[in-house]
Design a protein around this motif. Sequence first.
Motif, mmCIF file in Angstrom:
data_model
loop_
_atom_site.group_PDB
_atom_site.id
_atom_site.type_symbol
_atom_site.label_atom_id
_atom_site.label_comp_id
_atom_site.label_asym_id
_atom_site.label_seq_id
_atom_site.Cartn_x
_atom_site.Cartn_y
_atom_site.Cartn_z
ATOM 1 N N ILE A 167 2.103 5.015 8.097
ATOM 2 C CA ILE A 167 0.706 4.545 8.137
ATOM 3 C C ILE A 167 0.609 3.115 7.592
ATOM 4 N N VAL A 168 1.304 2.892 6.476
ATOM 5 C CA VAL A 168 1.281 1.584 5.816
ATOM 6 C C VAL A 168 1.864 0.511 6.737
ATOM 7 N N LYS A 169 2.960 0.875 7.403
ATOM 8 C CA LYS A 169 3.612 -0.062 8.336
ATOM 9 C C LYS A 169 2.686 -0.347 9.524
ATOM 10 N N GLU A 211 13.767 3.116 6.931
ATOM 11 C CA GLU A 211 13.425 3.657 8.243
ATOM 12 C C GLU A 211 12.277 2.879 8.890
ATOM 13 N N THR A 212 11.350 2.378 8.071
ATOM 14 C CA THR A 212 10.157 1.721 8.605
ATOM 15 C C THR A 212 10.187 0.202 8.467
ATOM 16 N N GLY A 213 11.179 -0.322 7.750
ATOM 17 C CA GLY A 213 11.249 -1.782 7.577
ATOM 18 C C GLY A 213 10.276 -2.310 6.543
ATOM 19 N N CYS A 216 1.016 -3.681 6.673
ATOM 20 C CA CYS A 216 1.422 -4.038 5.297
ATOM 21 C C CYS A 216 2.913 -4.362 5.254
ATOM 22 N N GLN A 217 3.320 -5.072 4.211
ATOM 23 C CA GLN A 217 4.733 -5.455 4.047
ATOM 24 C C GLN A 217 5.465 -4.588 3.020
ATOM 25 N N PHE A 218 4.714 -4.029 2.073
ATOM 26 C CA PHE A 218 5.340 -3.245 1.001
ATOM 27 C C PHE A 218 4.805 -1.820 0.981
ATOM 28 N N ALA A 222 0.830 -1.201 0.000
ATOM 29 C CA ALA A 222 0.000 0.000 0.000
ATOM 30 C C ALA A 222 0.862 1.248 0.000
ATOM 31 N N GLY A 223 0.241 2.340 -0.400
ATOM 32 C CA GLY A 223 0.948 3.612 -0.445
ATOM 33 C C GLY A 223 0.295 4.508 -1.472
#
Length: 339
Positions: free
Chosen positions: A117-119, A157-159, A123-125, A100-101
């Motif tokens: 937000i996605v993290k 930064e977010t993995g 979500c993974q990507f 997502a993004g």
Amino acid sequence: MIVAMQDNAAEAHIQAVIERMVELGFNVHRTTGANQTILAGVGSPAHFEVAEFTVLAGVHNAYRISSPYKLAGRGFRPEGTTITFPNGVVVGGTEVTLMAGPCSVESREQILISAKIVKAAGCQFLRGGAFKPRSSPYSFQGMGLEGLKLLREVSNETGLLVITEVMEISQIELMLPYIDCFQVGARNMQNFNLLRELGHVRKPVLMKRGIAATIEEVLLSAEYILSGGNYDLMLCERGIRTFETYTRNTMDISAIPVLKKLTHLPVFGDPSHGVGIRDLVSPMALASVAAGADGLLMEMHPNPDKAMSDGAQSLYPEQLEKLVAKLRMLAPVVGRTVA
Ligand code: PEP
Ligand code: MN
């Protein structure tokens, strides 16, 4: 291939068809009925077109019985393909992969907030276009290299893993250091030169269905990438163009189970481009997973009303969060999990 001759076809016509089949490399088995003759061609010549036979004199119809895609076909890997990313994320396993993004990377702040937000949503990507295929040359075309750098920076930064669109061969080398997965957009699904080049890279590719592509065409395009030796390929249904105008595209949910049956490659759903209307994205995402999708590619923007592209179909952050919570409840019904 099966060639059915017309009732009472002239023997000379039957012989001409047999001759052509043999010339191509088929082993021909003839069945002569009271009225109709059937010719079964066994073997798989590299190059032949069924259409060539349908127009020969005396022919009623001709059918291909072997699949024109060898590497993409389910039979090549009946157990299904799984793709393992550097951080251990596996696509094509039990867990549904969430990408997502925003549609486009617009600024450092926008993509950093998006990534967080996605993290947090699970979500993974992180998705986000740096090179944008826009219908109008006057629309925002993306941040280019700067966008790639930002994607990498905020993902580290977010993995998160990074997926972003490649539009032309010259961008491949440039993108490699910054991304985890190439996205081939609907408009480039039949850019065969690009597909061939992506067959030579050793980085996963997610290829979207073309705007007016049949499922067979999707699989033949997949074959271009696979035949170059890159087996880390995912396919994605993203809506096709139909006569319907209420939605931006018609999301062909049925393509998901059909593809799952025909190919071993992981299949994704993109409900955002699939329907183009924010409030319809969640039901289509749920439907995709219910139909067997291995993952979802979704547009979410921290401030969709100000988005530089595809704002109308971008989820608000809280909508993404609610959707993932629903996916977690739905997934076990179809034997899957959501992280
Ligand atoms: C996108 O993912 O933003 C995009 C341009 O998708 P598609 O190629 O499906 O139109
Ligand atoms: Mn978009």
